[in-house]
Design a protein around this motif. Structure first.
Motif, short mmCIF file in Angstrom:
data_model
loop_
_atom_site.label_atom_id
_atom_site.label_comp_id
_atom_site.label_asym_id
_atom_site.label_seq_id
_atom_site.Cartn_x
_atom_site.Cartn_y
_atom_site.Cartn_z
N GLY A 55 0.83 -1.19 0.00
CA GLY A 55 0.00 0.00 0.00
C GLY A 55 0.87 1.24 0.00
O GLY A 55 1.99 1.23 0.50
N LYS A 56 0.34 2.28 -0.59
CA LYS A 56 1.02 3.57 -0.62
C LYS A 56 -0.03 4.65 -0.41
O LYS A 56 -1.08 4.64 -1.05
CB LYS A 56 1.73 3.77 -1.96
CG LYS A 56 2.36 5.12 -2.18
CD LYS A 56 3.65 5.29 -1.44
CE LYS A 56 4.31 6.61 -1.80
NZ LYS A 56 5.23 7.04 -0.77
N SER A 57 0.26 5.58 0.51
CA SER A 57 -0.67 6.67 0.80
C SER A 57 -0.18 7.99 0.25
O SER A 57 1.02 8.25 0.22
CB SER A 57 -0.87 6.78 2.32
OG SER A 57 -1.50 5.62 2.82
N THR A 107 -8.60 3.46 -0.79
CA THR A 107 -9.26 3.98 0.39
C THR A 107 -9.07 5.49 0.42
O THR A 107 -7.96 5.98 0.22
CB THR A 107 -8.68 3.36 1.68
OG1 THR A 107 -8.83 1.95 1.61
CG2 THR A 107 -9.38 3.90 2.92
N THR A 132 -6.54 11.68 2.63
CA THR A 132 -5.50 10.68 2.49
C THR A 132 -6.04 9.58 1.60
O THR A 132 -7.11 9.03 1.87
CB THR A 132 -5.07 10.09 3.84
OG1 THR A 132 -4.59 11.15 4.68
CG2 THR A 132 -3.96 9.06 3.67
N ARG A 147 -13.84 2.90 1.14
CA ARG A 147 -12.96 2.00 0.38
C ARG A 147 -13.69 1.48 -0.85
O ARG A 147 -14.85 1.07 -0.74
CB ARG A 147 -12.54 0.85 1.29
CG ARG A 147 -11.64 -0.18 0.68
CD ARG A 147 -11.38 -1.24 1.76
NE ARG A 147 -10.64 -2.35 1.25
CZ ARG A 147 -9.34 -2.50 1.38
NH1 ARG A 147 -8.64 -1.58 2.02
NH2 ARG A 147 -8.72 -3.54 0.89
N SER A 186 -1.56 12.35 0.04
CA SER A 186 -2.52 13.28 0.64
C SER A 186 -2.65 14.53 -0.22
O SER A 186 -1.74 14.89 -0.97
CB SER A 186 -2.13 13.64 2.07
OG SER A 186 -0.93 14.37 2.08
N TRP A 216 -13.44 7.14 6.61
CA TRP A 216 -12.88 6.71 5.33
C TRP A 216 -13.90 5.89 4.54
O TRP A 216 -14.88 5.39 5.09
CB TRP A 216 -11.60 5.91 5.52
CG TRP A 216 -11.75 4.70 6.42
CD1 TRP A 216 -11.55 4.66 7.78
CD2 TRP A 216 -12.16 3.39 6.04
NE1 TRP A 216 -11.81 3.40 8.25
CE2 TRP A 216 -12.19 2.60 7.20
CE3 TRP A 216 -12.50 2.80 4.83
CZ2 TRP A 216 -12.55 1.26 7.20
CZ3 TRP A 216 -12.88 1.47 4.81
CH2 TRP A 216 -12.88 0.71 5.97
N GLU A 250 -3.83 0.09 -2.82
CA GLU A 250 -3.30 -1.23 -2.49
C GLU A 250 -3.12 -2.01 -3.77
O GLU A 250 -4.01 -2.03 -4.61
CB GLU A 250 -4.24 -1.98 -1.56
CG GLU A 250 -4.39 -1.35 -0.20
CD GLU A 250 -5.35 -2.12 0.69
OE1 GLU A 250 -5.32 -3.37 0.67
OE2 GLU A 250 -6.13 -1.46 1.40
N THR A 256 -5.16 5.94 -0.14
CA THR A 256 -4.26 4.79 -0.08
C THR A 256 -4.62 3.83 -1.20
O THR A 256 -5.78 3.42 -1.31
CB THR A 256 -4.35 4.08 1.28
OG1 THR A 256 -4.03 5.02 2.31
CG2 THR A 256 -3.38 2.90 1.34
#
Length: 125
Positions: free
Chosen positions: A6-8, A110, A35, A120, A10, A118, A39, A37
């Motif tokens: 995963g990488k977030s 997400t 934010t 998803r 913003s 949040w 996956e 994210t």
């Protein structure tokens, strides 16, 4: 089974939800620090042992910076800019523009509009 990363990211943006009753706080113009994210999944690893290099996600970061950051999200989407619809929009954009250059597949996006709220969107394959 396989591998998952995963990488977030913003960004800051404003929105309002025009289909809500006028007394609802979200019907008024307001902003969030979002934010997002992503996956990704893969059955195998690419050298040196990555699902994908996080640097390969730079086009998604650029898209968020150019199209979402410090914008009115009502202008960026053709639908109400709820977190749920933002997650789907961003996921579909990612699949069309980033995923073809990766050895991995997007599995979910997400979108958090606060530390406690949040939504998803999961990719159905």
């Amino acid at each position: 089974m396989g591998y998952r990363i995963g990488k977030s990211f913003s960004f800051d943006a404003a929105h309002f939800l025009s289909t809500l009753p006028s007394g609802h706080k979200c019907s008024r113009l307001h902003g969030h620090t979002y934010t997002v994210t992503v996956e990704l999944v893969s059955l195998a690893l690419a050298p040196p042992g990555f699902v994908t290099d996080f640097g390969d996600l730079a086009p998604f970061a650029a898209y968020l910076d150019e199209q979402m950051d410090h914008r009115l999200l009502n202008d960026a989407l053709d639908a109400e800019p709820t977190s749920e619809l933002l997650a789907r929009h961003m996921g579909e954009w990612f699949i069309a523009h980033v995923e073809p250059g990766l050895g991995a597949s997007l599995s979910a996006v997400t979108v958090a509009e606060s530390p406690t709220s949040w939504a998803r969107w999961e990719v159905e394959r």
